[in-house]
Design a protein around this motif. Structure first.
Motif, PDB file in Angstrom:
ATOM      1  N   GLN A  90      11.211  12.278 -15.912  1.00  0.00           N
ATOM      2  CA  GLN A  90      10.525  13.566 -15.809  1.00  0.00           C
ATOM      3  C   GLN A  90      11.231  14.425 -14.774  1.00  0.00           C
ATOM      4  O   GLN A  90      11.770  13.922 -13.787  1.00  0.00           O
ATOM      5  N   ALA A  91      11.197  15.718 -15.036  1.00  0.00           N
ATOM      6  CA  ALA A  91      11.815  16.704 -14.155  1.00  0.00           C
ATOM      7  C   ALA A  91      11.205  18.052 -14.515  1.00  0.00           C
ATOM      8  O   ALA A  91      10.545  18.191 -15.550  1.00  0.00           O
ATOM      9  N   PRO A  92      11.423  19.069 -13.695  1.00  0.00           N
ATOM     10  CA  PRO A  92      10.867  20.390 -14.022  1.00  0.00           C
ATOM     11  C   PRO A  92      11.393  20.905 -15.366  1.00  0.00           C
ATOM     12  O   PRO A  92      12.591  20.847 -15.645  1.00  0.00           O
ATOM     13  N   ALA A  93      10.482  21.374 -16.218  1.00  0.00           N
ATOM     14  CA  ALA A  93      10.856  21.918 -17.530  1.00  0.00           C
ATOM     15  C   ALA A  93      11.908  23.011 -17.374  1.00  0.00           C
ATOM     16  O   ALA A  93      11.819  23.842 -16.472  1.00  0.00           O
ATOM     17  N   GLY A  94      12.915  22.969 -18.246  1.00  0.00           N
ATOM     18  CA  GLY A  94      13.965  23.981 -18.246  1.00  0.00           C
ATOM     19  C   GLY A  94      15.132  23.672 -17.318  1.00  0.00           C
ATOM     20  O   GLY A  94      16.180  24.303 -17.413  1.00  0.00           O
ATOM     21  N   GLU A 130      14.523   4.576 -15.794  1.00  0.00           N
ATOM     22  CA  GLU A 130      13.756   5.798 -15.555  1.00  0.00           C
ATOM     23  C   GLU A 130      14.183   6.403 -14.223  1.00  0.00           C
ATOM     24  O   GLU A 130      14.186   5.727 -13.197  1.00  0.00           O
ATOM     25  N   VAL A 131      14.557   7.685 -14.285  1.00  0.00           N
ATOM     26  CA  VAL A 131      14.941   8.433 -13.088  1.00  0.00           C
ATOM     27  C   VAL A 131      14.131   9.724 -13.107  1.00  0.00           C
ATOM     28  O   VAL A 131      14.413  10.640 -13.879  1.00  0.00           O
ATOM     29  N   ASP A 132      13.082   9.772 -12.276  1.00  0.00           N
ATOM     30  CA  ASP A 132      12.202  10.940 -12.208  1.00  0.00           C
ATOM     31  C   ASP A 132      12.612  11.820 -11.032  1.00  0.00           C
ATOM     32  O   ASP A 132      13.083  11.330 -10.007  1.00  0.00           O
ATOM     33  N   PHE A 133      12.397  13.115 -11.199  1.00  0.00           N
ATOM     34  CA  PHE A 133      12.625  14.085 -10.134  1.00  0.00           C
ATOM     35  C   PHE A 133      11.309  14.776  -9.826  1.00  0.00           C
ATOM     36  O   PHE A 133      10.478  14.970 -10.720  1.00  0.00           O
ATOM     37  N   ALA A 134      11.129  15.160  -8.572  1.00  0.00           N
ATOM     38  CA  ALA A 134       9.893  15.821  -8.150  1.00  0.00           C
ATOM     39  C   ALA A 134       9.736  17.164  -8.861  1.00  0.00           C
ATOM     40  O   ALA A 134      10.708  17.881  -9.101  1.00  0.00           O
ATOM     41  N   CYS A 135       8.503  17.474  -9.188  1.00  0.00           N
ATOM     42  CA  CYS A 135       8.175  18.739  -9.840  1.00  0.00           C
ATOM     43  C   CYS A 135       7.226  19.517  -8.929  1.00  0.00           C
ATOM     44  O   CYS A 135       6.393  18.909  -8.243  1.00  0.00           O
ATOM     45  N   PRO A 136       7.323  20.840  -8.929  1.00  0.00           N
ATOM     46  CA  PRO A 136       6.403  21.640  -8.100  1.00  0.00           C
ATOM     47  C   PRO A 136       4.949  21.319  -8.448  1.00  0.00           C
ATOM     48  O   PRO A 136       4.583  21.289  -9.628  1.00  0.00           O
ATOM     49  N   ASN A 137       4.146  21.054  -7.426  1.00  0.00           N
ATOM     50  CA  ASN A 137       2.718  20.747  -7.602  1.00  0.00           C
ATOM     51  C   ASN A 137       2.486  19.586  -8.578  1.00  0.00           C
ATOM     52  O   ASN A 137       1.466  19.541  -9.258  1.00  0.00           O
TER      53      ASN A 137
END
Length: 125
Positions: free
Chosen positions: A47-51, A109-116
């Motif tokens: 998961q990561a910020p969309a776009g 799985e490598v997730d990145f922080a997303c705003p809020n």
């Protein structure tokens, strides 16, 4: 006449045996090819910020890019290697994870922080 018939039958049996041997070799080669293809791939997902863009680089020099979908997910099918995974936003590196090993037939799985903690795109834009 009987000698000729015996020779003819022997020839047919020999051809059938050769055909069976060739078929067995071809089937074996196809099985090895399929096993080889399945046995050397893996995936990086998360998961990561969309776009945003996720870029992976292997220690062997392979580079791949993928845009994170509207639900905040991405996935890349890759050959087995060790990777650096980078999150990019507007062409700039935002976060990097180094030394991500991919092993045969498995994903990492490598997730990145997303705003809020919201990776998906907002409904309005």
């Amino acid at each position: 006449m009987k000698g000729f018939e015996r020779f003819k039958m022997g020839g047919r049996a020999r051809h059938a045996g050769i055909s069976a041997a060739v078929a067995a070799v071809l089937c074996g080669a196809a099985a090895l090819t399929a096993a080889h293809a399945q046995g050397t791939t893996a995936s990086i997902f998360g998961q990561a910020p969309a776009g945003a863009t996720v870029t992976v680089s292997s220690v062997t020099g392979l580079h791949r890019h993928v845009t994170v979908d509207a639900k905040g997910r991405y996935k890349l099918a890759l050959p087995v290697s060790v990777y650096t995974v980078m999150l990019e936003k507007d062409g700039k590196a935002v976060d990097t994870r180094a030394n991500i090993p991919l092993t045969v037939g498995r994903g990492m799985e490598v997730d990145f922080a997303c705003p809020n903690d919201q990776c998906a795109a907002s409904e309005g834009g």
